[in-house]
Design an enzyme around this catalytic site. Structure first.
Site, PDB file in Angstrom:
ATOM      1  CG  ASN A  82      -1.983   1.230   1.221  1.00  0.00           C
ATOM      2  OD1 ASN A  82      -2.310   1.628   0.571  1.00  0.00           O
ATOM      3  ND2 ASN A  82      -1.610   2.481   2.806  1.00  0.00           N
ATOM      4  CG  ASP A 129       0.069  -3.542   6.383  1.00  0.00           C
ATOM      5  OD1 ASP A 129      -0.265  -3.699   7.897  1.00  0.00           O
ATOM      6  OD2 ASP A 129       0.347  -2.519   6.803  1.00  0.00           O
ATOM      7  CD  GLU A 161      -4.356  -3.854   9.791  1.00  0.00           C
ATOM      8  OE1 GLU A 161      -4.362  -3.698   9.917  1.00  0.00           O
ATOM      9  OE2 GLU A 161      -3.161  -3.711   8.148  1.00  0.00           O
TER      10      GLU A 161
END
Length: 692
Positions: free
Chosen positions: A152, A241, A269
């Site tokens: 990300n 993530d 997540e």
């Protein structure tokens, strides 16, 4: 000595595979994951510790590096601490090189989430040789390695200050690709920070001050997909993530790339708060190709046993609702605490942690234990919840409970694959049964401070007397089951857990798990379960037989057959022509996947009406407006009345599509004129814009 499996393998001229071994990298149903913040677990090699202001001797400053490394993890595998605990998978901090700079407030990258070069190691954890030894040691101990991965963002950056930390700089094996404030190649988004007001806002703006990648940039796309393949040579799983903060379309293209190259179990997540239920979360888990950390499970069990703000009725409702909401509920990764929340043992007695671990390890999903929970490690929010391990005591009750139930998960398929049935419940007592074929586990929990006598309890356990599998570590009693399935009114001690079970393998085929659940023709898929038989039968995608790669009584590997893209039910037919119940919703992709941003100008709508896209391939809904992709976005990358969406589509494919409008009643208005046509790129990413 020749084992029976070797004889069978020779007869079939097919390799056999062992269930729940490190060779099965896509099925974690019987595993127990142990999450390690690498810097905080064990310092096995002080020579690689950082020097200067970013290091805290004796870890007195929890914002700084404290010395934990891969050698420390290796040592704890070799001395038996992790193996005796029953751990079969380790989730470690992201191993890549992170920023070296000290944040103005004294923070460092000890956690691994501030990447600078995904093709190098974090030298404070070790070098590539150390990482190879970590993986080989784990595999020799029957342990899988899962790495954290942050596609990300890079690291902290500010638009107005190029000297802030390392300016989000991204390197490709030492060569600078770019940084945030001088972003000539447009590697990053420059839309400010998210206020979390919408799904769109959280995707295309910075998460706090982290330099947010533009995943629609061809350089970024290629670099991240190349980088993860470097690590896939060794690892057995990936934890991604911040999946809520990246487009589902790009992430599906990433998963397709991974599953074509080297399929491994992957989970993401998607943070949910206490009591939060997000349909977008369920959609992502069902459609993206990866599983998720199960925050609904984690937050609910904390509410019941830690905070005491919910009861077992709430927990049972969560179990029932998530079984409906998640297509593959057994693939969601469960937990009672982690690095982003306060420690479970922070404000509770030790026995409450023990009870929570017992429930975690006997419930559906892939259980994850945060390092130190078995030692009753305490701590509030970040960084207090990331204290270093001080002791490795194998005599704690939690250590013993984990060890016994981890072993039971390996032996009894009901815990890995079984459905869940509530057998008796009130606010303080929860008795639930897991069943897969003939294998059954019945767990009884009394979280109150008084004994409870249970009347009218029924179970699928066969007639007989059953002793507690925990051997009274949590004051569990024996139970007697009659021929009609009734139990003789067992008494549950205060704050107790009892686990009763029978393990009996099915003689007819039963599928427990399929992984991965998306793939193109020719990809390898692993089917796990029982009763497949030692002689080769067949595996059907719908009515089409798949090529068999390997076959054993509990695990089959096949190639996805050449069928029309879409969803298929899988079934196993053994050598005696007995067919298993169907395993539903495997998605056959149209081919290799690329992420394309579709945008349409001048699509004006009334309040409550949204724009979607539908087209001629399965990934675009096969012209079915009920399967159209969207609702599309219109606030960040483009502004209303332009709508846009990033979608995973087949690479190098001639696509036809149209945009449609749907109102709140489901009424559909189709775009007029001829179908829009577009050929997707063979690799990389693209943007295609048309007018309404």
């Amino acid at each position: 000595m020749i084992t029976p499996s070797f004889i069978i393998s020779s007869f079939l001229s097919l390799p056999t595979v062992v269930e729940a071994s490190v060779t099965n990298k896509v099925n974690y149903s019987k595993d127990v994951i142990y999450q390690i913040v690498t810097d905080r677990f064990s310092d096995g090699n002080p020579a690689n510790n950082p020097s200067g202001a970013i290091f805290s001797q004796n870890c007195s400053d929890l914002h700084k590096y404290c010395g934990g490394d891969w050698q420390g993890i290796i040592n704890k595998m070799n001395d038996g601490y992790l193996t005796d605990l029953g751990i079969t998978a380790l989730w470690i901090s992201q191993p890549v090189e992170n920023v070296y700079a000290l944040h103005p407030s004294g923070y460092t990258s000890y956690h691994g989430y501030w990447a600078r070069d995904y093709k190098k190691t974090n030298p404070y954890f070790g070098n590539f040789s150390d990482f190879d030894r970590l993986v080989s040691t784990a595999h020799n101990k029957g342990i899988k390695i899962i790495m954290d991965f942050t596609p990300n963002h890079s690291s902290l950056a500010l638009e107005t200050n190029p000297n802030y930390v390392e300016n989000g700089a991204l390197y490709n094996n030492g060569a600078l690709l770019g940084n945030y404030s001088n972003d000539r190649n447009k590697l990053f988004h420059h839309n400010g920070g998210t206020d979390f007001s919408s799904y769109e806002d959280s995707i295309y703006r910075n998460l706090y001050d982290l330099a947010d990648y533009d995943l629609n940039n061809k350089v970024v796309d290629q670099y991240l997909k190349e980088s993860i393949k470097l690590w896939l040579i060794k690892i057995d799983g990936i934890r991604v993530d911040a999946v809520k903060h990246m487009s589902e379309g790009w992430q599906t293209s990433l998963m397709s790339d991974i599953y074509t190259y080297k399929p491994v179990f992957t989970f993401g997540e998607w943070f949910l708060g206490t009591g939060e239920v997000d349909p977008q979360n369920h959609h992502f888990a069902n459609e993206s190709g990866m599983s998720l950390l199960d925050f609904q499970f984690g937050q609910t069990i904390r509410s019941v046993l830690k905070d005491r703000t919910s009861n077992w009725y709430d927990f049972n409702e969560m179990i029932k609702s998530t079984e409906k909401d998640y297509d593959e509920v057994i693939d969601q990764v469960t937990f009672i605490d982690n690095h982003d929340m306060s420690r479970f043992s922070m404000v509770v007695f030790n026995f409450q942690t023990d009870i929570a671990l017992a429930v975690l390890l006997t419930s559906r999903g892939v259980p994850t234990i945060y390092y130190g929970t078995e030692q009753y490690l305490t701590g509030g929010n970040d960084p207090d919840n990331r204290k270093p391990m001080k002791t490795f005591d194998r005599s704690t009750n939690s250590y013993k409970i984990t060890s016994k139930l981890a072993s039971l998960r390996q032996r009894n398929s009901a815990l890995g694959y079984g459905n869940t049935t509530e057998r008796w419940i009130n606010s303080d007592v929860y008795i639930y049964e897991r069943k897969f074929g003939n294998s059954i586990v019945l767990t009884a929990v009394n979280s109150s401070n008084r004994n409870q006598t249970i009347s009218n309890l029924n179970t699928s356990l066969p007639q007989g007397n059953y002793t507690d599998e925990l051997q009274q570590l949590l004051d569990g009693n024996t139970i007697t089951v009659n021929a009609n399935g009734s139990a003789n009114s067992p008494q549950l001690q205060a704050n107790s857990v009892a686990v009763w079970q029978v393990t009996k393998e099915s003689t007819s085929p039963l599928i427990g798990h399929v992984g991965p659940m998306i793939g193109k023709t020719g990809n390898t898929v692993t089917v796990s379960g029982e009763g497949f038989g030692d002689k080769k039968g067949s595996v059907l995608f719908g009515s089409t037989s798949a090529e068999i790669v390997s076959w054993s009584n509990t695990e089959i590997q096949v190639k996805v057959p050449n069928v029309t893209a879409g969803h298929y039910n899988l079934s196993v037919v053994n050598a005696t022509n007995t067919k298993s119940p169907a395993y539903e919703k495997f998605e056959v992709l149209s081919g290799n996947q690329v992420s394309v941003r579709f945008a349409v100008n001048n699509a004006t709508t009334n309040s409550g009406t949204n724009v979607y896209i539908v087209g001629n391939v399965s990934e675009l809904g096969n012209w079915d407006p009920n399967k159209a992709i969207g609702p599309m976005f219109n606030q960040v990358m483009y502004k209303y009345p332009t709508w846009y969406y990033d979608i995973s589509v087949p690479a190098g494919k001639n696509l036809e599509y149209k945009y449609i409008k749907k109102d709140h009643n489901g009424n559909v208005t189709w775009q007029s004129g001829n179908n829009r046509t577009y050929t997707s790129p063979a690799t990389g990413t693209d943007t295609v814009i048309s007018n309404w």
